[in-house]
Design a protein around this motif. Structure first.
Motif, PDB file in Angstrom:
ATOM      1  N   ALA A 122      16.030 -15.675 -15.764  1.00 47.47           N
ATOM      2  CA  ALA A 122      16.178 -15.612 -17.224  1.00 47.47           C
ATOM      3  C   ALA A 122      16.070 -14.166 -17.712  1.00 47.47           C
ATOM      4  O   ALA A 122      16.840 -13.727 -18.577  1.00 47.47           O
ATOM      5  N   GLN A 123      15.138 -13.424 -17.136  1.00 44.76           N
ATOM      6  CA  GLN A 123      14.973 -12.027 -17.542  1.00 44.76           C
ATOM      7  C   GLN A 123      16.174 -11.201 -17.103  1.00 44.76           C
ATOM      8  O   GLN A 123      16.650 -10.345 -17.854  1.00 44.76           O
ATOM      9  N   ARG A 124      16.660 -11.436 -15.898  1.00 48.62           N
ATOM     10  CA  ARG A 124      17.824 -10.688 -15.412  1.00 48.62           C
ATOM     11  C   ARG A 124      19.019 -10.917 -16.336  1.00 48.62           C
ATOM     12  O   ARG A 124      19.736  -9.979 -16.685  1.00 48.62           O
ATOM     13  N   THR A 125      19.231 -12.159 -16.751  1.00 48.26           N
ATOM     14  CA  THR A 125      20.335 -12.485 -17.646  1.00 48.26           C
ATOM     15  C   THR A 125      20.180 -11.761 -18.982  1.00 48.26           C
ATOM     16  O   THR A 125      21.132 -11.166 -19.496  1.00 48.26           O
ATOM     17  N   ALA A 126      18.972 -11.789 -19.544  1.00 48.19           N
ATOM     18  CA  ALA A 126      18.717 -11.118 -20.822  1.00 48.19           C
ATOM     19  C   ALA A 126      18.880  -9.606 -20.693  1.00 48.19           C
ATOM     20  O   ALA A 126      19.453  -8.956 -21.576  1.00 48.19           O
ATOM     21  N   THR A 127      18.401  -9.048 -19.594  1.00 50.18           N
ATOM     22  CA  THR A 127      18.507  -7.608 -19.388  1.00 50.18           C
ATOM     23  C   THR A 127      19.962  -7.197 -19.205  1.00 50.18           C
ATOM     24  O   THR A 127      20.394  -6.168 -19.736  1.00 50.18           O
TER      25      THR A 127
ATOM     26  N   ALA B 295      16.990   0.224 -14.532  1.00 56.13           N
ATOM     27  CA  ALA B 295      15.783   0.238 -13.698  1.00 56.13           C
ATOM     28  C   ALA B 295      15.116  -1.136 -13.695  1.00 56.13           C
ATOM     29  O   ALA B 295      14.618  -1.582 -12.655  1.00 56.13           O
ATOM     30  N   GLU B 296      15.127  -1.800 -14.831  1.00 52.58           N
ATOM     31  CA  GLU B 296      14.543  -3.149 -14.890  1.00 52.58           C
ATOM     32  C   GLU B 296      15.314  -4.103 -13.986  1.00 52.58           C
ATOM     33  O   GLU B 296      14.713  -4.920 -13.288  1.00 52.58           O
ATOM     34  N   GLN B 297      16.631  -3.990 -13.975  1.00 55.81           N
ATOM     35  CA  GLN B 297      17.441  -4.845 -13.079  1.00 55.81           C
ATOM     36  C   GLN B 297      17.072  -4.588 -11.617  1.00 55.81           C
ATOM     37  O   GLN B 297      16.907  -5.527 -10.839  1.00 55.81           O
TER      38      GLN B 297
ATOM     39  N   TRP C 124      14.238  -3.418 -10.498  1.00 60.59           N
ATOM     40  CA  TRP C 124      12.878  -3.903 -10.283  1.00 60.59           C
ATOM     41  C   TRP C 124      12.871  -5.430 -10.136  1.00 60.59           C
ATOM     42  O   TRP C 124      12.161  -5.966  -9.281  1.00 60.59           O
ATOM     43  N   LEU C 125      13.679  -6.119 -10.929  1.00 58.94           N
ATOM     44  CA  LEU C 125      13.765  -7.578 -10.797  1.00 58.94           C
ATOM     45  C   LEU C 125      14.326  -7.962  -9.427  1.00 58.94           C
ATOM     46  O   LEU C 125      13.855  -8.921  -8.807  1.00 58.94           O
ATOM     47  N   ASP C 126      15.311  -7.220  -8.936  1.00 54.51           N
ATOM     48  CA  ASP C 126      15.825  -7.455  -7.576  1.00 54.51           C
ATOM     49  C   ASP C 126      14.708  -7.276  -6.555  1.00 54.51           C
ATOM     50  O   ASP C 126      14.568  -8.072  -5.625  1.00 54.51           O
ATOM     51  N   HIS C 127      13.922  -6.231  -6.735  1.00 54.82           N
ATOM     52  CA  HIS C 127      12.788  -5.969  -5.838  1.00 54.82           C
ATOM     53  C   HIS C 127      11.773  -7.111  -5.890  1.00 54.82           C
ATOM     54  O   HIS C 127      11.293  -7.571  -4.841  1.00 54.82           O
ATOM     55  N   CYS C 128      11.447  -7.575  -7.089  1.00 47.69           N
ATOM     56  CA  CYS C 128      10.496  -8.688  -7.240  1.00 47.69           C
ATOM     57  C   CYS C 128      11.006  -9.929  -6.513  1.00 47.69           C
ATOM     58  O   CYS C 128      10.251 -10.599  -5.796  1.00 47.69           O
ATOM     59  N   GLU C 129      12.256 -10.221  -6.693  1.00 40.45           N
ATOM     60  CA  GLU C 129      12.853 -11.396  -6.059  1.00 40.45           C
ATOM     61  C   GLU C 129      12.787 -11.282  -4.531  1.00 40.45           C
ATOM     62  O   GLU C 129      12.408 -12.229  -3.838  1.00 40.45           O
ATOM     63  N   ALA C 130      13.122 -10.121  -3.998  1.00 41.98           N
ATOM     64  CA  ALA C 130      13.076  -9.914  -2.544  1.00 41.98           C
ATOM     65  C   ALA C 130      11.649 -10.009  -2.023  1.00 41.98           C
ATOM     66  O   ALA C 130      11.401 -10.630  -0.987  1.00 41.98           O
TER      67      ALA C 130
END
Length: 169
Positions: A115-120, A153-155, A157-163
């Motif tokens: 949801a955050q990735r989509t909003a970002t 950068a947020e995108q 970081w979200l990729d990093h969190c997911e991994a």
């Protein structure tokens, strides 16, 4: 951002009344940080109390023009000379939200990230369109570029969190 210091920077260009300061502040930031007119006048009152600005006589429309003082110029110079450090910035709600999602038992963290990735991504697209749509001043370009870089950068970081979370499973 310190509204106080931003107003001092604008006043360094010459005397201004509150509405002018609000308009110029929003123009300088590309209207990405709207400024409430009440906040402008409250800040001006505090700066007057602290000796950073002096009010003039009201004009024919009742508007009071403020002028930066020597102490105000010194305060502005200190602000520009002092680097912003991470600990001076407010807490990042997204970081806290994801940390709490990991700690909570019944939260689908993958869905929170999605949801955050989509909003970002949506915000990034809007910012990129805004950058292309109109000619901006250098100040406005700096603000838009900063917002774009933060969204990118947020995108990442979200990729990093997911991994990282996939590794934890």
């Amino acid at each position: 951002m310190s509204i106080r210091h931003g107003l001092l920077a604008l006043l360094s260009r010459g005397p201004r009344h509150g509405y002018q300061l609000r308009v110029e502040f929003e123009a300088s930031t590309g209207a990405t940080w709207p400024l409430n007119i009440g906040q402008v006048y409250t800040t001006l009152s505090r700066m007057e109390r602290d000796g950073l600005v002096t009010p003039g006589e009201p004009d024919e429309q009742g508007r009071v023009v403020h002028t930066i003082t020597t102490a105000g110029r010194a305060e502005m110079a200190r602000w520009f000379a002092t680097p912003v450090v991470q600990s001076d910035r407010p807490r990042d709600e997204l970081v806290i939200k994801l940390a709490m999602a990991v700690a909570a038992k019944e939260v689908d963290i993958a869905e929170v990230i999605r949801a955050q990735r989509t909003a970002t991504m949506h915000a990034l697209q809007q910012l990129t369109r805004a950058k292309r749509a109109t000619a901006q001043t250098a100040a406005q370009r700096l603000v838009l570029d900063s917002m774009i870089f933060h969204a990118e950068a947020e995108q990442r970081w979200l990729d990093h969190c997911e991994a990282l979370l996939k590794e934890e499973r």
